[in-house]
Design a protein around this motif. Structure first.
Motif, short mmCIF file in Angstrom:
data_model
loop_
_atom_site.label_atom_id
_atom_site.label_comp_id
_atom_site.label_asym_id
_atom_site.label_seq_id
_atom_site.Cartn_x
_atom_site.Cartn_y
_atom_site.Cartn_z
N UNK A 122 -20.62 46.82 -98.01
CA UNK A 122 -21.78 46.86 -98.89
C UNK A 122 -22.94 47.32 -98.04
N UNK A 123 -23.25 48.59 -98.04
CA UNK A 123 -24.22 49.14 -97.12
C UNK A 123 -23.58 49.45 -95.78
N UNK A 124 -24.40 49.52 -94.72
CA UNK A 124 -23.87 49.84 -93.39
C UNK A 124 -23.07 48.68 -92.85
N UNK A 125 -22.06 49.03 -92.03
CA UNK A 125 -21.13 48.02 -91.54
C UNK A 125 -20.52 48.52 -90.24
N UNK A 126 -20.17 47.59 -89.33
CA UNK A 126 -19.51 47.94 -88.07
C UNK A 126 -18.25 47.11 -87.91
N UNK A 127 -17.16 47.78 -87.61
CA UNK A 127 -15.86 47.11 -87.48
C UNK A 127 -15.19 47.58 -86.20
N UNK A 128 -14.50 46.66 -85.53
CA UNK A 128 -13.81 47.01 -84.27
C UNK A 128 -12.46 47.66 -84.56
N UNK A 129 -12.51 48.95 -84.85
CA UNK A 129 -11.31 49.75 -85.07
C UNK A 129 -11.44 51.05 -84.27
#
Length: 357
Positions: A350-357
């Motif tokens: 939902x909006x900007x997001x950061x994921x460790x992938x």
């Protein structure tokens, strides 16, 4: 536990066979020998539905290793196969057989989707093929004390867990009433058609209703359920099927605590209001948020995250979200907690997001 099993699971032998472990060596001698891992041999492949132009539906009978602890009707299992090229692929399947005990044979029933690597492989697998298993998982199961009346609702391949429950109840000689409602595209595509017809004719407390629908037809309504089972919101209900059916069931029950749902596919995700960017920090990839699930967006960006079920069941795709808000497309719940582990197959940013992938 036998003396042999005790020795195979001893810390001394584990140290001697490090780093691979004792099961790696046992597998070289006999694929069905295991101290810790769970594997199974395919005993039989039976085509339940085989309509030209449509993916077949097959039932696999599996003989697990002695490390198998059994399953409860309604649960699922992660099944892995070694596909050509030496890559192991995993998929989650629900059981179609009644409860099993340690080392007992069991069945899974699946649709061999053209794009499904695992299902296509299994549908063509010869008897004797060995596959990898997890232990049985999931809490979509009958209560210890089964009430006098149960309602079961399924659609398409979502019939498998509720059929497992029905078969278990019949084996236990359940004396209560069961209303079984199933939706299929047509009589030629109906899974377990002959068995359900036998159950319908025999009665014994099971009231079977099979409805044939076409794509786009409306699913069940509260009025229909009320005619079928008066006071249905107070009846313990198990439902499994495609997202559109499950959404109709959820709406019909209007928050009743008697409803148990199992999604067989994740709901379609709306993408019209997507904003911001998604950062896949481990790979250094940044892409505009499309509103799709994080797994789908990662794949669109050229990444290859691990996944199993793509339905939020198996947790194979779990990754760390470091920033941003995500929405679970199954439950609708949103979370903005930093540094939390999420399942990327059922969460959309939902909006900007950061994921460790």
């Amino acid at each position: 536990m036998s003396i042999t099993q005790t020795l195979l699971r001893s810390p001394v032998l584990a140290a001697l066979t490090s780093p691979h472990g004792v099961d790696r060596y046992l597998e070289q001698v006999n694929p069905m020998w295991a101290a810790h891992d769970v594997r199974a041999r395919i005993v039989d492949v039976h085509r339940e539905v085989d309509v030209p132009g449509h993916p077949p539906v097959v039932t696999l009978t599996l003989q697990p290793t002695r490390t198998w602890r059994g399953h409860t009707a309604g649960q699922h299992v992660r099944l892995g196969v070694e596909v050509p090229g030496g890559r192991r692929c995993t998929r989650v399947f629900t059981f179609s057989s009644p409860d099993s005990g340690p080392g007992d044979r069991f069945t899974i029933t699946m649709r061999a989707n053209p794009d499904g690597v695992v299902t296509r492989f299994l549908a063509a697998a010869p008897p004797g093929q060995v596959v990898h298993l997890s232990q049985a998982e999931g809490d979509f199961v009958l209560p210890y004390r089964v009430p006098d009346h149960l309602l079961m609702i399924s659609g398409g391949s979502g019939i498998t867990p509720v059929m497992s429950m029905l078969r278990s109840l019949q084996r236990r000689t359940h004396r209560g009433r069961v209303t079984f409602l199933h939706y299929a595209r047509g009589p030629e595509q109906q899974i377990f058609a002959q068995e359900l017809e036998t159950v319908r004719r025999s009665g014994y407390g099971v009231d079977v209703h099979v409805l044939h629908t076409r794509a786009g037809d409306p699913y069940l309504s509260p009025a229909y359920l009320e005619r079928l089972v008066p006071g249905y919101r107070d009846v313990l209900t198990y439902a499994c099927g495609p997202a559109r059916l499950m959404e109709a069931v959820r709406a019909a029950y209007d928050g009743s605590d008697r409803l148990r749902l199992e999604y067989f596919k994740t709901p379609t995700v709306a993408t019209g209001d997507a904003e911001g960017d998604v950062s896949f920090s481990r790979s250094g990839t940044v892409a505009a948020n499309t509103g799709a699930t994080l797994l789908e967006q990662a794949e669109a960006a050229g990444l290859t995250p691990d996944y199993g079920c793509r339905m939020g069941i198996c947790f194979t795709c779990t990754a760390r979200k470091t920033e941003g808000t995500v929405r679970n497309v199954v439950t609708g719940a949103e979370s903005a907690l930093p540094d939390e582990d999420i399942q990327v197959c059922v969460n959309q940013p939902v909006g900007s997001c950061a994921v460790e992938l």
